[in-house]
Design a protein around this motif. Structure first.
Motif, PDB file in Angstrom:
ATOM      1  N   THR A  42      28.175  -0.105   8.632  1.00 19.80           N
ATOM      2  CA  THR A  42      28.778  -1.442   8.632  1.00 19.80           C
ATOM      3  C   THR A  42      30.177  -1.377   9.239  1.00 19.80           C
ATOM      4  O   THR A  42      30.512  -2.144  10.151  1.00 19.80           O
ATOM      5  CB  THR A  42      28.856  -2.004   7.197  1.00 19.80           C
ATOM      6  N   THR A  43      30.978  -0.456   8.727  1.00 11.20           N
ATOM      7  CA  THR A  43      32.341  -0.293   9.256  1.00 11.20           C
ATOM      8  C   THR A  43      32.893   1.050   8.810  1.00 11.20           C
ATOM      9  O   THR A  43      32.409   1.642   7.831  1.00 11.20           O
ATOM     10  CB  THR A  43      33.271  -1.426   8.767  1.00 11.20           C
ATOM     11  N   SER A  45      35.916   2.205   7.055  1.00  9.78           N
ATOM     12  CA  SER A  45      36.887   1.440   6.263  1.00  9.78           C
ATOM     13  C   SER A  45      38.192   2.171   5.989  1.00  9.78           C
ATOM     14  O   SER A  45      39.161   1.543   5.551  1.00  9.78           O
ATOM     15  CB  SER A  45      36.246   1.023   4.934  1.00  9.78           C
ATOM     16  N   TRP A  46      38.238   3.478   6.214  1.00 12.79           N
ATOM     17  CA  TRP A  46      39.454   4.231   5.888  1.00 12.79           C
ATOM     18  C   TRP A  46      39.420   5.563   6.613  1.00 12.79           C
ATOM     19  O   TRP A  46      38.360   6.183   6.766  1.00 12.79           O
ATOM     20  CB  TRP A  46      39.528   4.455   4.364  1.00 12.79           C
ATOM     21  N   LEU A  57      35.862   7.101   5.702  1.00 14.15           N
ATOM     22  CA  LEU A  57      34.970   6.490   4.727  1.00 14.15           C
ATOM     23  C   LEU A  57      34.137   5.452   5.471  1.00 14.15           C
ATOM     24  O   LEU A  57      34.678   4.554   6.126  1.00 14.15           O
ATOM     25  CB  LEU A  57      35.770   5.845   3.611  1.00 14.15           C
ATOM     26  N   ASP A  59      31.272   2.519   5.367  1.00 13.91           N
ATOM     27  CA  ASP A  59      30.533   1.548   4.570  1.00 13.91           C
ATOM     28  C   ASP A  59      29.171   1.315   5.200  1.00 13.91           C
ATOM     29  O   ASP A  59      29.054   1.114   6.427  1.00 13.91           O
ATOM     30  CB  ASP A  59      31.301   0.227   4.496  1.00 13.91           C
ATOM     31  N   THR A  60      28.126   1.352   4.374  1.00 10.28           N
ATOM     32  CA  THR A  60      26.770   1.012   4.809  1.00 10.28           C
ATOM     33  C   THR A  60      26.161   0.068   3.786  1.00 10.28           C
ATOM     34  O   THR A  60      26.692  -0.110   2.681  1.00 10.28           O
ATOM     35  CB  THR A  60      25.880   2.265   4.935  1.00 10.28           C
ATOM     36  N   GLY A  63      25.597   1.813   0.396  1.00 10.51           N
ATOM     37  CA  GLY A  63      26.704   2.496  -0.249  1.00 10.51           C
ATOM     38  C   GLY A  63      27.597   3.207   0.746  1.00 10.51           C
ATOM     39  O   GLY A  63      27.304   3.296   1.945  1.00 10.51           O
ATOM     40  N   ALA A  64      28.704   3.730   0.239  1.00  9.65           N
ATOM     41  CA  ALA A  64      29.712   4.370   1.096  1.00  9.65           C
ATOM     42  C   ALA A  64      29.425   5.853   1.282  1.00  9.65           C
ATOM     43  O   ALA A  64      28.899   6.530   0.396  1.00  9.65           O
ATOM     44  CB  ALA A  64      31.099   4.176   0.498  1.00  9.65           C
ATOM     45  N   ARG A 121      27.790  11.526   0.175  1.00  7.27           N
ATOM     46  CA  ARG A 121      27.831  10.208  -0.454  1.00  7.27           C
ATOM     47  C   ARG A 121      29.161  10.062  -1.185  1.00  7.27           C
ATOM     48  O   ARG A 121      29.721  11.043  -1.672  1.00  7.27           O
ATOM     49  CB  ARG A 121      26.683  10.034  -1.435  1.00  7.27           C
ATOM     50  N   ARG A 122      29.654   8.822  -1.256  1.00  8.83           N
ATOM     51  CA  ARG A 122      30.890   8.598  -1.992  1.00  8.83           C
ATOM     52  C   ARG A 122      30.676   8.966  -3.462  1.00  8.83           C
ATOM     53  O   ARG A 122      29.694   8.543  -4.084  1.00  8.83           O
ATOM     54  CB  ARG A 122      31.332   7.143  -1.879  1.00  8.83           C
TER      55      ARG A 122
END
Length: 379
Positions: A42-43, A45-46, A57, A59-60, A63-64, A121-122
């Motif tokens: 998705t993006t 993010s960090w 990091l 984003d999907t 989950g991250a 995975r986060r």
């Protein structure tokens, strides 16, 4: 998010331009294509401000994820597999550690161009210290106590992991010099295996200051270390390598990049050395203001709260404190001289880190700290 204007922690307090550029959207997509069960991006993010690698990091919809890139000369796919094996052992033993994802072929790392990539995975927990430099003290003594408890739990979980020590590579906290009967001979062997480090030291009178350090601080240390059970350890235990639970406890332990076979006393000494001293202010504050005895005491108390604690382990950790950083400092010099080519950082790692930290422990303030910590630990 492409990481424009991205800055990372330097060797001091200021943020600097990164040695390793931020991971781009296209780069992340190319790596994730090797992981068929991962949802589309998705993006980004960090981007991490940590200096020795690049991490982002992701984003999907599922989950991250955390994607980390190492230069191939710092970590190979095989080099990452060694630490991933340790992480898997700790997870099996019940410790909360990152979930390392695997490719369709079952590999835990991917090599693309000059990069070696790992994908996690986060993990659960709040990253309270993620924007703080690595040598940042705990925000509270409760955090120090919780980190000590978590360190002891990790050592308990590490038992039974019988992999050998890692092969010589940059940025690993190995354990070959201080346990040696003749640390200067072990130094010679360490340096000979690292040509860039050898070239840097060849222009300096390095033997005299190191021999003086060993003569002052290593007397009787090697026999103590030989008695300590060999153990794979974290070797970079500081607040920003821990994720935190809402109750102030440690939720997840991560970043095993420096992990290697040492011993529990070495890891405990490293944890104290990383977190109980304002090293980034060394030379700008009075010597007596550098150390935080309460933080060291809280970390040891937390460690002791996890189960019976051998007085010999504590005494060995305290004796190690003035010298425990030496092998990683040498590894940093090898990295800065041989891979990055940064003369200023190389000199700072030698003078400010390796010699500067050891010299502080030899000062009146340093000797007083060790005496006070020994007295506190004996109560």
């Amino acid at each position: 998010m492409q990481g424009e204007g991205h800055r990372v922690h330097g060797m001091g307090l200021a943020l600097e331009a990164p040695t390793w550029p931020a991971i781009t959207d296209g780069e992340a997509a190319a790596v994730l294509a090797h992981f068929p069960l991962v949802a589309p991006i998705t993006t980004l993010s960090w981007h991490s401000p940590r200096p020795f690698s690049a991490a982002t990091l992701i984003d999907t919809a599922d989950g991250a994820l955390l994607l980390k890139r190492h230069h191939h000369q710092v970590r190979s796919v095989a080099g990452l597999a060694a630490e991933h094996g340790f992480i898997a052992h700790l997870a099996t033993a019940g410790l909360s550690v990152p979930e390392v994802l695997r490719t369709a072929e079952g590999a835990s790392a991917v090599g693309l161009g000059e990069g070696t990539y790992e994908l996690h995975r986060r993990s659960p927990g709040a990253d309270l210290y993620r924007d703080h430099p690595s040598w940042t003290p705990f925000q509270s003594y409760d955090h120090a106590h919780a980190a000590g408890y978590a360190l002891a739990r990790m050592h308990q979980a590490a038992r039974g992991f019988n992999a050998p020590a890692r092969t010589a590579q940059p940025l690993v906290a190995s354990f070959t010099i201080l346990p040696a009967h003749d640390p200067m001979a072990a130094m010679d062997a360490y340096i000979a295996a690292r040509p860039a480090l050898a070239a840097f030291l060849s222009a300096r009178n390095w033997r005299s200051p190191l021999a003086a350090l060993f003569a002052d601080g290593a007397s009787g240390l090697a026999p103590r270390l030989v008695r300590q059970p060999s153990l794979w350890t974290h070797n970079d235990w500081h607040p920003s390598n821990l994720l935190w639970a809402a109750d102030g406890g440690v939720a997840t332990v991560f970043d095993f990049g420096l992990a290697d076979r040492t011993c529990a006393a070495h890891d405990l000494a490293t944890a104290i050395e990383r977190t109980a001293f304002a090293w980034l202010e060394l030379g700008t504050k009075p010597d007596h203001a550098i150390a935080d005895l309460r933080a060291a005491r809280a970390l040891i108390a937390g460690y002791a709260s996890a189960g019976p604690l051998s007085p010999d382990l504590i005494e060995t950790a305290i004796r190690l404190l003035p010298l425990v950083h030496i092998e990683f400092a040498l590894s940093e010099i090898d990295y800065f001289a041989g891979i990055v080519g940064d003369e200023d950082a190389t000199l700072l790692a030698w003078e400010g880190y390796l010699l500067g930290h050891a010299d502080w422990f030899l000062s009146g303030a340093g000797r007083g700290f060790l005496a006070d910590l020994r007295e506190e630990a004996g109560r």
